[in-house]
Design a protein around this motif. Structure first.
Motif, PDB file in Angstrom:
ATOM      1  N   ARG A  13      53.349  46.798  22.641  1.00  0.00           N
ATOM      2  CA  ARG A  13      52.408  45.847  23.225  1.00  0.00           C
ATOM      3  C   ARG A  13      51.150  46.588  23.671  1.00  0.00           C
ATOM      4  O   ARG A  13      51.232  47.740  24.091  1.00  0.00           O
ATOM      5  N   THR A  17      46.577  44.686  27.985  1.00  0.00           N
ATOM      6  CA  THR A  17      47.011  43.379  28.496  1.00  0.00           C
ATOM      7  C   THR A  17      48.136  43.502  29.524  1.00  0.00           C
ATOM      8  O   THR A  17      48.597  42.490  30.051  1.00  0.00           O
ATOM      9  N   LEU A  18      48.570  44.734  29.800  1.00  0.00           N
ATOM     10  CA  LEU A  18      49.607  44.943  30.806  1.00  0.00           C
ATOM     11  C   LEU A  18      49.000  44.786  32.200  1.00  0.00           C
ATOM     12  O   LEU A  18      48.122  45.554  32.585  1.00  0.00           O
ATOM     13  N   GLY A 101      43.194  45.252  31.946  1.00  0.00           N
ATOM     14  CA  GLY A 101      44.417  44.716  32.530  1.00  0.00           C
ATOM     15  C   GLY A 101      44.596  44.968  34.006  1.00  0.00           C
ATOM     16  O   GLY A 101      45.620  44.588  34.576  1.00  0.00           O
ATOM     17  N   ASP A 315      57.606  50.551  26.122  1.00  0.00           N
ATOM     18  CA  ASP A 315      56.992  49.437  26.857  1.00  0.00           C
ATOM     19  C   ASP A 315      57.691  49.163  28.187  1.00  0.00           C
ATOM     20  O   ASP A 315      57.039  48.830  29.179  1.00  0.00           O
ATOM     21  N   ALA A 319      55.813  49.334  31.714  1.00  0.00           N
ATOM     22  CA  ALA A 319      55.876  48.219  32.669  1.00  0.00           C
ATOM     23  C   ALA A 319      56.335  48.718  34.034  1.00  0.00           C
ATOM     24  O   ALA A 319      55.861  48.241  35.081  1.00  0.00           O
ATOM     25  N   GLU A 342      53.794  38.596  36.161  1.00  0.00           N
ATOM     26  CA  GLU A 342      53.006  38.726  34.935  1.00  0.00           C
ATOM     27  C   GLU A 342      53.386  39.970  34.140  1.00  0.00           C
ATOM     28  O   GLU A 342      53.298  39.977  32.907  1.00  0.00           O
ATOM     29  N   ASP A 345      56.266  38.860  32.213  1.00  0.00           N
ATOM     30  CA  ASP A 345      55.804  38.048  31.078  1.00  0.00           C
ATOM     31  C   ASP A 345      55.303  38.942  29.937  1.00  0.00           C
ATOM     32  O   ASP A 345      55.526  38.641  28.767  1.00  0.00           O
ATOM     33  N   TRP A 346      54.614  40.028  30.291  1.00  0.00           N
ATOM     34  CA  TRP A 346      54.121  40.966  29.266  1.00  0.00           C
ATOM     35  C   TRP A 346      55.288  41.534  28.463  1.00  0.00           C
ATOM     36  O   TRP A 346      55.214  41.627  27.245  1.00  0.00           O
TER      37      TRP A 346
END
Length: 359
Positions: A13, A17-18, A101, A315, A319, A342, A345-346
């Protein structure tokens, strides 16, 4: 300056956008290179060649290297002359963070550095706070402020800044959330700044001194004894002492690790040598930061890409770094809950190959 391209391995990912918090970014050092050039031209400042080029600054870890860093930083700071300049820096820092992000930014500033141009330290801080509120409203990144004293000034100056910071203490965007201590760790006596930090703590501000980058574990121990930190700016060299690292973990003192600046300052030869894996494996709460991207090059997302590319973080572990940054922040609890959700969600989002095209 130099910035990695946002490429990523297939099946991962995008780190941009994280959702994450950015807890170690200095005001002047956050400037876009293009903004620095514009301000220098506007105010008739002749910049050193290193600030007019697109090359990442490379320094030695000794006093000579720090002197060069400080000279370049002071040259950049001399281009910031008006309230409008200061407001622009805050707004652009927030916009750049939003693109990568960052949803919560704690921007560190010493208002003393800009006071001469805007009528004193109080107007200087109020300009930054007003700009932080505006930036929070328009960029999607909520911006709070850390007031930082300098080790190369008298400890009484730090007390004055602590009292000023206390007047604007809060827990939301556009407020002061912490009190820091920056500049060369080898200068001054850490214990002499304890009264300033005591003033800040009584006002509810987080204790956020720099420690454990240019100097090793013993300096971190002194900082723990005298300043009772909630986070350490850098703190990366605590990994050299397992007993100290365990004590930091037990005390829940977070580490603001800034890999690109560690390498630029010569603390480690390359990004793969930054002991990120060791710190995380020990249970340390690590928040990645960009420090001074104007000089060191990469901004926040590049620090996460380094964790992936140089340290093998998948990932899930990326996170985890984002969650640590959020937990270590001074964001209000409802903001933390939202951002942590969120991050989940990522991770739940489908993984797309970097070769995938179309919507």
């Amino acid at each position: 300056m130099v910035e990695h391209a946002p490429d990523r391995a297939p099946g991962t990912r995008p780190v941009e956008t994280l959702p994450k918090a950015h807890l170690h970014l200095h005001f002047t050092g956050s400037m876009r290179p293009s903004t620095l050039l514009d301000l220098a031209e506007r105010h008739g400042v002749r910049l050193p060649t290193a600030l007019r080029s697109s090359q990442m600054v490379s320094l030695s870890p000794d006093a000579r290297g720090w002197f060069r860093f400080q000279r370049l930083y002071d040259a950049a700071r001399s281009c910031v002359r008006t309230a409008e300049d200061m407001q622009r820096i805050v707004l652009e820092a927030a916009a750049d963070d939003a693109a990568e992000g960052s949803r919560w930014l704690e921007l560190q500033v010493d208002p003393t550095s800009y006071a001469v141009h805007v009528g004193g330290i109080t107007p200087a801080l109020e300009i930054v706070l007003d700009a932080a509120r505006t930036a929070s409203a328009v960029t999607g990144t909520q911006v709070a402020v850390v007031v930082a004293a300098s080790r190369i000034r008298h400890p009484l100056d730090a007390r004055a800044l602590a009292r000023l910071a206390a007047r604007y203490a809060g827990e939301g965007p556009g407020t002061v959330v912490g009190f820091g201590l920056s500049n060369d760790e080898r200068r001054g006596s850490t214990a002499d700044f304890a009264p300033a930090f005591a003033l800040a703590r009584r006002a509810g501000l987080a204790s956020l001194p720099h420690s454990g980058e240019l100097l090793g574990p013993e300096h971190v121990r002194e900082t723990l004894r005298t300043l009772a930190p909630d986070r350490l700016g850098h703190g990366v060299r605590s990994g050299e002492d397992p007993e100290l690292l365990a004590a930091l973990v037990e005390a829940e003192v977070a580490l603001e690790v800034c890999p690109a600046s560690n390498v630029a300052l010569g603390v480690y030869p390359d990004l793969a040598d930054v002991p990120l894996e060791r710190l995380v494996a020990a249970g340390a709460r690590v928040a990645l930061g960009a420090d001074d991207p104007l000089l060191f090059g990469p901004r926040l997302a590049a620090q996460y890409r380094s964790a992936r590319e140089d340290h093998g973080f998948d990932d899930e572990r990326l996170a985890g770094l984002a969650r640590s940054s959020i937990a270590a922040s001074r964001a209000p609890e409802e903001v933390k809950r939202q951002l942590l959700a969120e991050v989940d969600d990522w991770l739940r989002a489908p993984v797309r190959s970097s070769t995938t095209t179309g919507p």
